[in-house]
Design a protein around this motif. Structure first.
Motif, PDB file in Angstrom:
ATOM      1  N   CYS A 205     -12.250  -0.744  12.939  1.00  0.00           N
ATOM      2  CA  CYS A 205     -12.305   0.408  11.949  1.00  0.00           C
ATOM      3  C   CYS A 205     -11.090   0.821  12.377  1.00  0.00           C
ATOM      4  O   CYS A 205     -10.116   1.328  11.316  1.00  0.00           O
ATOM      5  CB  CYS A 205     -13.304   1.454  12.023  1.00  0.00           C
ATOM      6  SG  CYS A 205     -14.990   0.480  11.468  1.00  0.00           S
TER       7      CYS A 205
ATOM      8  N   SER B 296     -17.980  -4.070  11.676  1.00  0.00           N
ATOM      9  CA  SER B 296     -16.729  -3.401  11.896  1.00  0.00           C
ATOM     10  C   SER B 296     -16.962  -2.384  13.305  1.00  0.00           C
ATOM     11  O   SER B 296     -17.548  -1.322  12.954  1.00  0.00           O
ATOM     12  CB  SER B 296     -15.939  -2.671  10.832  1.00  0.00           C
ATOM     13  OG  SER B 296     -15.673  -3.502   9.668  1.00  0.00           O
TER      14      SER B 296
ATOM     15  N   SER C  92     -21.225  -0.368  10.753  1.00  0.00           N
ATOM     16  CA  SER C  92     -19.635  -0.226  10.283  1.00  0.00           C
ATOM     17  C   SER C  92     -19.369   1.137   9.650  1.00  0.00           C
ATOM     18  O   SER C  92     -18.441   1.811   9.675  1.00  0.00           O
ATOM     19  CB  SER C  92     -19.676  -1.448   9.336  1.00  0.00           C
ATOM     20  OG  SER C  92     -19.758  -2.505   9.924  1.00  0.00           O
ATOM     21  N   GLU C  93     -20.442   1.557   8.587  1.00  0.00           N
ATOM     22  CA  GLU C  93     -20.029   2.969   8.107  1.00  0.00           C
ATOM     23  C   GLU C  93     -20.044   3.882   8.897  1.00  0.00           C
ATOM     24  O   GLU C  93     -19.155   4.698   8.943  1.00  0.00           O
ATOM     25  CB  GLU C  93     -21.132   3.042   7.183  1.00  0.00           C
ATOM     26  CG  GLU C  93     -20.877   4.317   6.228  1.00  0.00           C
ATOM     27  CD  GLU C  93     -22.190   4.919   5.391  1.00  0.00           C
ATOM     28  OE1 GLU C  93     -22.071   5.856   4.869  1.00  0.00           O
ATOM     29  OE2 GLU C  93     -23.309   4.290   5.697  1.00  0.00           O
TER      30      GLU C  93
ATOM     31  N   GLN D 278      -8.058  -1.357  11.014  1.00  0.00           N
ATOM     32  CA  GLN D 278      -7.867  -1.321   9.468  1.00  0.00           C
ATOM     33  C   GLN D 278      -7.334  -0.077   9.135  1.00  0.00           C
ATOM     34  O   GLN D 278      -6.585   0.005   8.064  1.00  0.00           O
ATOM     35  CB  GLN D 278      -9.487  -1.871   9.117  1.00  0.00           C
ATOM     36  CG  GLN D 278      -9.829  -3.130   9.074  1.00  0.00           C
ATOM     37  CD  GLN D 278     -11.390  -3.560   8.323  1.00  0.00           C
ATOM     38  OE1 GLN D 278     -11.326  -3.179   7.079  1.00  0.00           O
ATOM     39  NE2 GLN D 278     -11.961  -3.945   9.179  1.00  0.00           N
TER      40      GLN D 278
ATOM     41  N   VAL E 197     -12.314   1.228   4.692  1.00  0.00           N
ATOM     42  CA  VAL E 197     -12.254  -0.076   5.346  1.00  0.00           C
ATOM     43  C   VAL E 197     -13.073  -1.083   4.353  1.00  0.00           C
ATOM     44  O   VAL E 197     -14.092  -0.556   3.737  1.00  0.00           O
ATOM     45  CB  VAL E 197     -13.518  -0.332   6.772  1.00  0.00           C
ATOM     46  CG1 VAL E 197     -13.874  -1.703   7.219  1.00  0.00           C
ATOM     47  CG2 VAL E 197     -12.706   0.369   7.766  1.00  0.00           C
TER      48      VAL E 197
ATOM     49  N   SER F 225     -19.024   3.828  12.078  1.00  0.00           N
ATOM     50  CA  SER F 225     -17.650   3.502  12.841  1.00  0.00           C
ATOM     51  C   SER F 225     -16.655   4.080  11.899  1.00  0.00           C
ATOM     52  O   SER F 225     -15.671   4.854  12.621  1.00  0.00           O
ATOM     53  CB  SER F 225     -17.684   1.943  13.134  1.00  0.00           C
ATOM     54  OG  SER F 225     -18.666   1.464  14.154  1.00  0.00           O
ATOM     55  N   VAL F 226     -16.782   3.870  10.608  1.00  0.00           N
ATOM     56  CA  VAL F 226     -15.685   4.086   9.771  1.00  0.00           C
ATOM     57  C   VAL F 226     -15.606   5.789   9.815  1.00  0.00           C
ATOM     58  O   VAL F 226     -14.671   6.172   9.845  1.00  0.00           O
ATOM     59  CB  VAL F 226     -15.820   3.939   8.205  1.00  0.00           C
ATOM     60  CG1 VAL F 226     -15.062   4.348   7.552  1.00  0.00           C
ATOM     61  CG2 VAL F 226     -15.673   2.247   8.447  1.00  0.00           C
TER      62      VAL F 226
ATOM     63  N   THR G  61     -14.373   7.069  13.043  1.00  0.00           N
ATOM     64  CA  THR G  61     -12.929   6.795  13.487  1.00  0.00           C
ATOM     65  C   THR G  61     -12.042   8.029  12.774  1.00  0.00           C
ATOM     66  O   THR G  61     -11.117   8.396  12.988  1.00  0.00           O
ATOM     67  CB  THR G  61     -12.590   5.224  12.944  1.00  0.00           C
ATOM     68  OG1 THR G  61     -13.502   4.517  13.778  1.00  0.00           O
ATOM     69  CG2 THR G  61     -11.079   5.221  13.492  1.00  0.00           C
TER      70      THR G  61
ATOM     71  N   SER H 233     -14.245   4.742   1.233  1.00  0.00           N
ATOM     72  CA  SER H 233     -14.499   4.075   2.431  1.00  0.00           C
ATOM     73  C   SER H 233     -13.006   3.388   2.712  1.00  0.00           C
ATOM     74  O   SER H 233     -12.922   2.620   1.907  1.00  0.00           O
ATOM     75  CB  SER H 233     -15.563   2.924   2.480  1.00  0.00           C
ATOM     76  OG  SER H 233     -15.312   1.968   3.352  1.00  0.00           O
TER      77      SER H 233
END
Length: 1652
Positions: free
Chosen positions: A222, A217, A543-544, A225, A211, A546-547, A550, A209
């Motif tokens: 994301c 996030s 958030s995961e 970062q 991030v 999104s990471v 991205t 990960s």
């Protein structure tokens, strides 16, 4: 679909299968443990997605974002192989660096790379000591290895210190690279070095990960970062879009939530009580902090720590109460109590304060225990109602739900489950709790935490063991903090439970990735109705995504990286190395520098920061400890308080480097020798130089005074030195002799007296210079002839085997020039006995010398000598014993000798020479009623053979006068070492073989007169000849000492050191003389220490005590002295073996016992080469070959250098000793100007004087200081934190007292053993003695310090002194604080400087203060040493066993006496102190049994030896067992059984059958089994015929036979006795007895003798 249980079973099978189905990821992210690991490098087949990432990473710097377990490490291994191959083909050395954020991961990744590549790989982390390495260490690692695996901090430090440069790095792998944010070392490496490098290495980052920040996030967050991470790492993120293949190899865990109810228990009352208790004890701590006992600020930090600790305990207990329930809270209190530190050595105020924490915990334990009727024992009953326990608050709902989860696993023992908790205390408490749950006993439980500084954290060793147990399936449930979230290889894990929710996306992904089994489960525990928890979890999941989105949306082909933005910080760079320090690292460097300064338990050097603020600007003032080169520095102003601190530290670093306190790598300078330092040293000493273990081959320096070419001249003038001999028995007459040499000897060499020790008498030899003597050619020829005849006749052979014909020939028949060497030329001639009245006149006895030429000519002309059929042994007659008888000559008045007739009346004591053997005899008497027709009584088997027959057959000699009576002759013998008095035990065992301990019967022979040639010299000449080897040995030694003195004094004639003193300094204990270098070495050590200390103190006023001590240690260490000694060739002068007169050879004499050189050296001097060094214990020291080469202990050379310094101090005072040091190469001059400069500096110091203190001290010591500041500095401890302290003066005073006391003892005790002198010094020169003197003189009251601990210890120490009215002689009952001894030493140092180095004045002042100085009769040895020496004298062994119990060492000493086993026990903080206490106990027990020094009658190995004379040999060897007083166990199997019940049969190593081998084996056995040493009783028998002993290579013959009886006492069994076989010498008889004893013990089943 398999059930989870079946899935688990299949996984275990796969792990241990020799051929796993897929090797693409080594099973997971990291290495596979087990048998399959070794095959991975061969069978590794990359997966398609790994190849994709590999290809991208080959083209550009890449951050691989892949699931945990996807095989990222194997991609890195592929890249390492690819890049390393390219480097090797180019031929340039480049490094590959693999970075991992934790030590666990470093170990793991190191194993993976080592297994899967053929490169040289090494791992680096702090615990390995890397922080202390210098550039040489790093260079060695760089040269040796290809891949370096390390933590990022190690790399950052190495780059900052310029030990490593990125220019030599071609590839960096960054594991868990998402950490490269903020102030993490990853970020600093990239920003401080990578982005500034012109030659950037390739980068490959790995993460699950990218991030890492907490909270939600969004896609934009994301993106930001990830972009920042890419910018920092100069790399682009890459991930795999198609997860199909990855799903096959990296199965995703099934995610689920497990809900628990909100807590129903309201513990407000209990919490109130805990709060009240905490407040009460916190107030107590606060009160103690402000009490009168806490009078110094040094305790403030400790009190703050204790208050924080109290607060932490309170917080932990409340946390456990809220989250886990009453039972776990109760357990948490018990855990905290286990960790409460005992402050035994601390001061009273701290002990009281630390007890408050303990009292708090005990009170809390009682409070919580009151709420639990049965405390934590309620789980012992299976019928316990858990639901009710939840209602009562005993168990939290969360913990109850966890138990239900465990219950759902069933009864399988194959479960592997990780439970992640947030706090260490939770992991420990729940682990203990679960172990007590009855229905979970089938599951094994453990916990794992990181290596933090927390008291609750596990040690790295325990962490590793726990992890291995979990990996191997020995542990089922592992409670862990986030230590195993990242990258840790934990295979086969089927359940991961988040007891506490993850805080970040990264934590969520990483912990989920630990569940790698098919059908594994990832369970998150949530509280019902807790929206905050639910929202937090949803945010993490979003958030995961999104990471992932991205990372997938980035174009893998595009390479647009925004520039890395970093704020330029101020830095200081060393031009010569490139080492740098920034504002960011400056504070740490200052702290590290301070840590390296001298400190003690009362004061830890650290920087002090003071801030000034004005108009929102800060200015920081830094104060360094008093032993730093400067004390204060003010930094520039800054708007940031922390930055102002960093800036002042940066300036301090720069200044410290400029003054040399920091080296060019910006590390605290370590004192190392250099060309400009105390001693110039071009080449480093070889390893082991100056140690006792190392032995070196060295030559012997030839004596120049004995060389000369005068033997080739017709006439010569020689210097004469007369030898007179006076016997203690007045009627015994010894002829005088004269030594003639070419050189003139020094006065103290050519004039001395010497005591020679013979059997039951002594002879005083007086050597005196007697002018010059002229010898013409004829006189010289006759003198040489005399010397050749007598020295070969007495100490050698006159008949030798001819090299050409092989037959026997007369040694002097041909020219004898080969017997004389120009390097060893002198004459020893007899003197006439002149009755003078002390006028000193003397004459050479030419009347005795001249006939020798006639004797030689007579023997040369005898035709039968050439034709004689002789054997090679010289034809010596065998001796026989006769009783004295009256001479009867058959009426004959004349006896016919070979060269004439002699009146019977003149035969007594006549010196004769046998024409058939060349042996010299003296006539005792005529044997009446005998003739050559009498039966021959020598060595022959034919009793009917007569003397006539014997000489006819043996030598072909026909006797002309066979009817003449035989003559009884006293035969010549080997010379003896007369320098050692063996009669009173003055010699050691080494010399006894050449000495005579007991009077033995004279050995006489019978001889027909006509075989004897009369030699016209008096018997007194022959008697004196036996004295000459010993006299010449001493004289030659003095010549050698004088020769060395001449070399040393070649540039100075200001002082004259006696040659006897120098000889003493050159003589080791191995010489068995009445003197040795030991005493002078002890003194020289003190003189050297003083001179070097004084020189350093005066020469380097800015260096602190630690630096001075380091320089002194190097200057006076044995390796340095060895180097200096060998440079001056001292090794050639050293005498290190006992005089062996049998190998002594005079000029003109042929050696009877040659030792040909086999050393591989053609020259007299042996080069200093490693091939001539050894540590082989079998190498014999001190035995020279014929070229003078001998093995010598390396330390002996260093000891000799010290002894010479001591000799010069004794003979010429300090000035002479300093000259000697200068000659050696030690620049320790004590220039007056340096002393004046020192006094001037002290007198100009600006300080606040303590006038009253100074006056009081001056009156107490009886000396008024000229420079008062010196005394004020001497009484100021570093804790005061002034710009001065006593450390430097203490360094100086220590050496002053050492010298003064040693010199006093040396002069006062001239007759004691050197070892005892050493003990006296140790007992006198120590901190305890100095501290007692300080207290007795009330000087301790004037010590200026700011340490509460020191004040407390001084107070307790003073109280422990006996009261004035008490009659006890003992001192204080406790150990002195070191500062008290230091105080006296520093005052001594101050007086020395103030008196301008007047040692006499210093001794005048301090001798009364130090009195009474210990004397031999008052000497008390340390208990352990006294015990060991006592047991050695008794023949007992002491067995020790030390164990660590908490902070204390427990020592147990066991001593087995014949009738009882004694045990002594002691407990102390140090191993030495604990053994001392145990030894004291044993000594008291021995005293009760009346066993003490001097009370022993038991002999050691071989002590008890009885000699008797028998005609027959003793009876055959036999063994018998005597019944012991304690037991009467029969021999055989029953004995073995009884023995094995207690000890177990010991195995003895194969016995070495060489001399001493069996004794050594028996000795080791007794030591191991604690049996007393065996005793030996030896019987000597004599025979007229030669006896043959042993066979083969061990075969020996002799006329004496030794048989030893050995007695061994086995405790609780009895005595075992054995008789050995006859042997030719006593020690061999010991070996025979010891060998038979060992075999007897084996026969009785007590031991097993190993065959290999």
């Amino acid at each position: 679909m398999h059930s989870p249980l079946n899935s688990l079973k299949r996984s275990f099978g796969e792990v241990h299968s020799p051929n796993p189905p897929d090797m693409g990821s080594s099973g997971h992210d990291h290495a596979v443990d087990g048998p399959s690991s070794s095959t991975n490098s061969i069978n590794f087949i990359p997966r398609i997605y790994q190849l994709k990432v590999f290809e991208v990473a080959k083209r550009r710097n890449t951050i691989a974002v892949l699931e945990t377990g996807a095989g990222k490490t194997m991609i890195a291994v592929m890249l390492i192989k690819d890049i390393a191959q390219a480097i090797k083909s180019n031929g340039f050395k480049k490094l590959i660096i693999f970075l991992a954020p934790t030590v666990h991961l470093v170990h793991q990744q190191y194993d993976v790379i080592r297994v899967h590549t053929d490169f040289e790989v090494e791992e680096y982390y702090g615990a390995k000591g890397v922080d202390e390495w210098d550039s040489q260490c790093w260079q060695k690692e760089i040269n040796k290895n290809d891949v370096l695996v390390m933590t990022p901090q190690i790399l950052l430090d190495a780059l900052r210190k310029a030990f490593l440069s990125l220019d030599i790095v071609c590839f960096i792998v960054i594991d868990e690279c998402h950490h490269a944010t903020g102030n993490h070392p990853y970020t600093k490496i990239m920003k401080e070095f990578y982005h500034k490098s012109d030659n950037k290495p390739k980068v490959f980052g790995m993460t699950a990960s990218p991030v890492v920040r907490k909270g939600v996030s969004s896609a934009m967050d994301c993106e930001g970062q990830i972009s920042e991470l890419e910018s920092t790492l100069d790399s682009q993120v890459f991930t795999i879009e198609d997860k199909t293949e990855m799903e096959v190899f990296v199965p995703s865990a099934k995610e689920s939530c497990r809900f628990y109810d909100q807590s129903k228990f309201c513990g407000s009352d209990l919490k109130g009580k805990l709060e009240a208790s905490w407040s009460k004890f916190d107030a107590s701590l606060s009160k103690l902090q402000g009490s009168e006992l806490n009078c110094y600020k040094d305790m403030d930090d400790k009190h703050k720590t204790l208050r924080k600790q109290l607060s932490d305990y309170h917080a932990k207990i409340l946390y456990c109460l809220d989250e886990l329930g009453l039972i776990c809270a109760y357990e948490a209190v018990k855990i905290c109590l286990e960790k409460v530190l005992k402050a035994q050595e601390e001061c009273e105020i701290y002990r009281q304060s630390s007890l408050q924490c303990k009292y708090f915990l005990e009170e809390v334990l009682h409070v919580i225990g009151s709420a639990l009727p049965l405390a934590d024992k309620i789980f012992l009953d299976f019928g316990f109602d858990y639901s009710k326990a939840v209602d009562l608050g005993y168990i939290s709902t969360k913990l109850h739900e966890l138990l239900q989860l465990f219950l759902s696993f069933g009864k399988s023992t194959q479960v592997l489950c990780i439970i992640f908790v947030e706090r260490i205390i939770a992991a420990k408490v729940v682990e203990r709790f679960v172990k007590k749950v009855p229905f979970l006993t089938h599951l094994t439980v453990a916990y794992l935490t990181g290596s933090t500084t927390s008291v609750d954290a596990l040690t790295p060793k325990v962490q590793k063991e726990v992890l291995e147990s979990f990996r191997g399936g020995k542990v089922n449930l592992l409670f862990a903090t986030d230590v195993i979230e990242e990258g840790m290889h934990v295979p086969n894990c089927s359940y991961v439970i988040r007891f506490d929710l993850p805080k970040t996306v990264s934590s969520y992904i990483q912990s989920r990735g630990r569940a790698r089994q098919h059908n594994s489960q990832f369970i998150l525990m949530l509280e019902r109705g807790n929206l905050k928890q639910r929202n937090k979890l949803f945010d993490i999941i979003r958030s995961e995504r999104s990471v992932t989105d991205t990372a997938l949306s980035r174009d893998p082909e595009a390479c647009f990286l925004k520039a890395c933005t970093y704020v330029k910080t101020k830095s200081y760079i060393v031009e010569s190395t490139g080492a740098s320090v920034t504002t960011d690292s400056s504070v740490n460097l200052i702290h590290r520098y301070c840590e390296m300064l001298p400190s003690d338990k009362y004061y830890t050097p650290k920087p002090i920061f003071k801030y000034k603020s004005a108009e929102e600007a800060y200015e920081c003032e830094l104060t360094l400890p008093s032993n730093a080169p400067f004390q204060t520095i003010v930094g520039p102003t800054s708007r940031n308080k922390n930055l102002s601190k960093q800036l002042v530290c940066l300036e301090a670093c720069e200044k410290l480097h400029q003054v040399g306190a920091l080296n060019d790598h910006l590390l605290p300078s370590v004192e190392e020798p250099s060309e400009n330092n105390l001693i110039s040293k071009k080449n480093e000493s070889l390893p082991g130089a100056g140690t006792t273990k190392r032995k070196e081959l060295h030559g012997t320096t030839p004596i120049r005074a004995l060389s000369g070419r005068w033997g080739e001249k017709c006439g010569v003038i020689l210097h004469a030195y007369k030898f007179n001999f006076a016997c203690s028995i007045v009627t015994e007459i010894y002829s005088g002799f004269v030594l003639l040499i070419e050189s003139e000897l020094d006065n103290d060499v050519g004039n001395f007296e010497l005591e020679l020790y013979l059997v039951s008498k002594t002879v005083k030899a007086t050597v005196s210079s007697s002018g010059q003597v002229h010898l013409d050619a004829d006189q010289m020829s006759k003198a040489k002839c005399f010397q050749e005849l007598f020295f070969n006749g007495l100490f050698g052979k006159l008949f030798v085997k001819s090299k050409s014909s092989g037959s026997r020939e007369f040694l002097l028949k041909r020219e004898t020039n080969s017997l004389w060497s120009p390097s060893y030329m002198y004459l020893l001639l007899p003197l006439e006995i002149v009755n003078t009245f002390g006028d000193g006149s003397w004459r050479i006895n030419w009347s005795g010398i001249n006939p020798c030429a006639s004797v030689v000519e007579f023997i040369k002309k005898k035709s039968f000598l050439g034709a004689a059929q002789c054997n090679n042994n010289g034809g010596n007659s065998s001796p026989c014993r006769t009783s004295p008888c009256k001479t009867g000559c058959h009426g004959m008045d004349v006896i016919h000798l070979a060269n004439g007739s002699v009146d019977v009346k003149n035969l007594k004591d006549m010196v004769v020479l046998a024409i058939h053997t060349g042996r010299i005899y003296s006539i005792i008497e005529i044997v009446s009623n005998s003739s050559a027709e009498s039966p021959f009584d020598g060595n022959t088997d034919d009793d009917s053979k007569t003397f006539v027959n014997y000489f006819s057959e043996k030598y072909g000699i026909v006797l002309i006068h066979p009817g003449q009576p035989l003559l009884r002759l006293k035969q010549s013998h080997n010379p003896h070492n007369l320098l050692v008095n063996f009669n009173d035990g003055g010699g050691s065992g080494k010399g006894s073989k050449s000495g005579m301990n007991t009077k033995k019967p004279q050995m006489h022979v019978h001889m027909p007169p006509e075989l004897l040639v009369r030699v016209n010299v008096p018997i007194s000449v022959v008697k004196s000849l036996y004295l000459l080897p010993s006299v010449m040995q001493r004289l030659e030694s003095l010549m050698l000492a004088s020769q060395l003195r001449e070399e040393i004094n070649c540039h100075s004639r200001n002082f004259h050191i006696p040659s006897s003193l120098i000889l003493e300094a050159l003589t080791t204990l191995g010489c068995c003389e009445s003197f040795s270098m030991e005493r002078l070495e002890l003194l020289g050590d003190s003189v050297l220490k003083y001179a070097v200390s004084c020189h350093l103190f005066l020469t380097y006023p800015k260096k602190h005590e630690g630096q001075l001590s380091a320089r002194r240690s190097w200057a006076v260490c044995n390796s340095t002295l060895h180097k200096l000694g060998t440079d001056r060739k001292l090794q050639g002068y050293i005498r290190d073996s006992a005089f062996d007169p049998r190998r002594w050879v005079a000029p003109g004499q042929l050696s009877l016992r040659p030792v040909p050189c086999e050393c591989g050296v053609d020259t007299l001097e042996v080069p200093l080469d490693g091939k001539f060094f050894t540590q082989d214990t079998k190498v014999v020291v001190g035995k020279p070959c014929d070229m003078g080469h001998r093995w010598m202990g390396s330390k002996t050379i260093a000891d000799c250098a010290e002894a010479l310094i001591g000799a010069y101090y004794v003979g010429g005072g300090l000035i002479a000793a300093l000259y000697m040091m200068k000659w050696l190469g030690i620049d320790a001059d004590l220039e007056v100007s340096l002393v004046d400069d020192c006094i001037t500096r002290a007198s100009l110091r600006s300080y606040v004087p303590r006038i009253n203190e100074i006056k009081d001290i001056e009156s107490k010591i009886g000396y008024e200081f000229t420079v008062k500041f010196l005394l004020q500095e001497a009484i100021t401890h570093a804790s005061v934190q002034e710009f001065y302290c006593y450390q430097r003066l203490e360094f100086l005073g220590d050496s002053v007292l050492d010298l003064l006391i040693t010199w006093h003892l040396y002069q006062s005790h001239t007759d004691i053993d050197p070892g005892e002198l050493t003990d006296l010094r140790s007992a006198s020169v120590n901190n305890e003695n100095f501290a007692q003197a300080t207290v007795k003189k009330n000087l301790y009251k004037h010590l200026q310090h700011c340490s509460t601990l020191l004040l407390s210890q001084i107070t307790e120490y003073v109280k422990s002194f006996p009261k004035p009215g008490e009659t006890t002689d003992s001192g204080p009952s406790m150990k002195a604080p070191k500062a008290l001894g230091d105080l006296l030493e520093s005052i001594v140092g101050a007086v020395l400087i103030d008196t301008k180095l007047n040692l006499d004045e210093v001794w005048r002042i301090f001798k009364p203060i130090l009195s009474p100085i210990v004397t031999p009769d008052k000497l008390e040895l340390p208990p352990l040493r006294e015990l060991i020496e006592l047991c050695d004298s008794l023949g007992y062994f002491v067995k020790e066993n030390c164990t660590l119990k908490g902070e204390m060492v427990h020592a147990e000493l066991r001593l087995q006496l014949k009738d009882v086993l004694l045990v002594g026990e002691g407990q102390e903080r140090s191993r030495k102190a604990a053994k001392g206490k145990a030894a004291s106990q044993l000594l008291k027990k021995l005293e009760k049994k009346r066993i003490s020094k001097g009370a022993s009658n038991t002999g050691k190995l071989g002590d008890d030896c009885r000699q008797t004379t028998k005609e027959d040999l003793p009876e055959p060897p036999s063994c018998k067992r005597q019944k012991g007083t304690e037991a009467a166990i029969p021999a055989g199997d029953s004995c073995k059984k009884a023995y094995c019940m207690t000890v177990g049969t010991p195995v003895v190593a194969p016995i070495n059958m060489k001399k001493g081998g069996p004794r050594t084996s028996l000795f080791q056995l007794c030591k191991t089994m604690l049996w007393p040493m065996p005793t030996f009783e030896t019987t000597e028998s004599k025979s007229r015929t030669p006896l043959v002993f042993c066979e083969g290579l061990e075969k020996r013959t002799g006329f004496s036979s030794f048989v030893s009886k050995i007695t061994l006492h086995i405790p609780e069994f009895g005595n075992v006795e054995c008789n050995g076989d006859p042997r030719a010498d006593k020690k061999s008889s010991f070996d025979s007895a010891a060998l038979i004893m060992l075999h007897e013990l084996e026969r009785q089943g007590k031991i097993i003798i190993s065959s290999s």
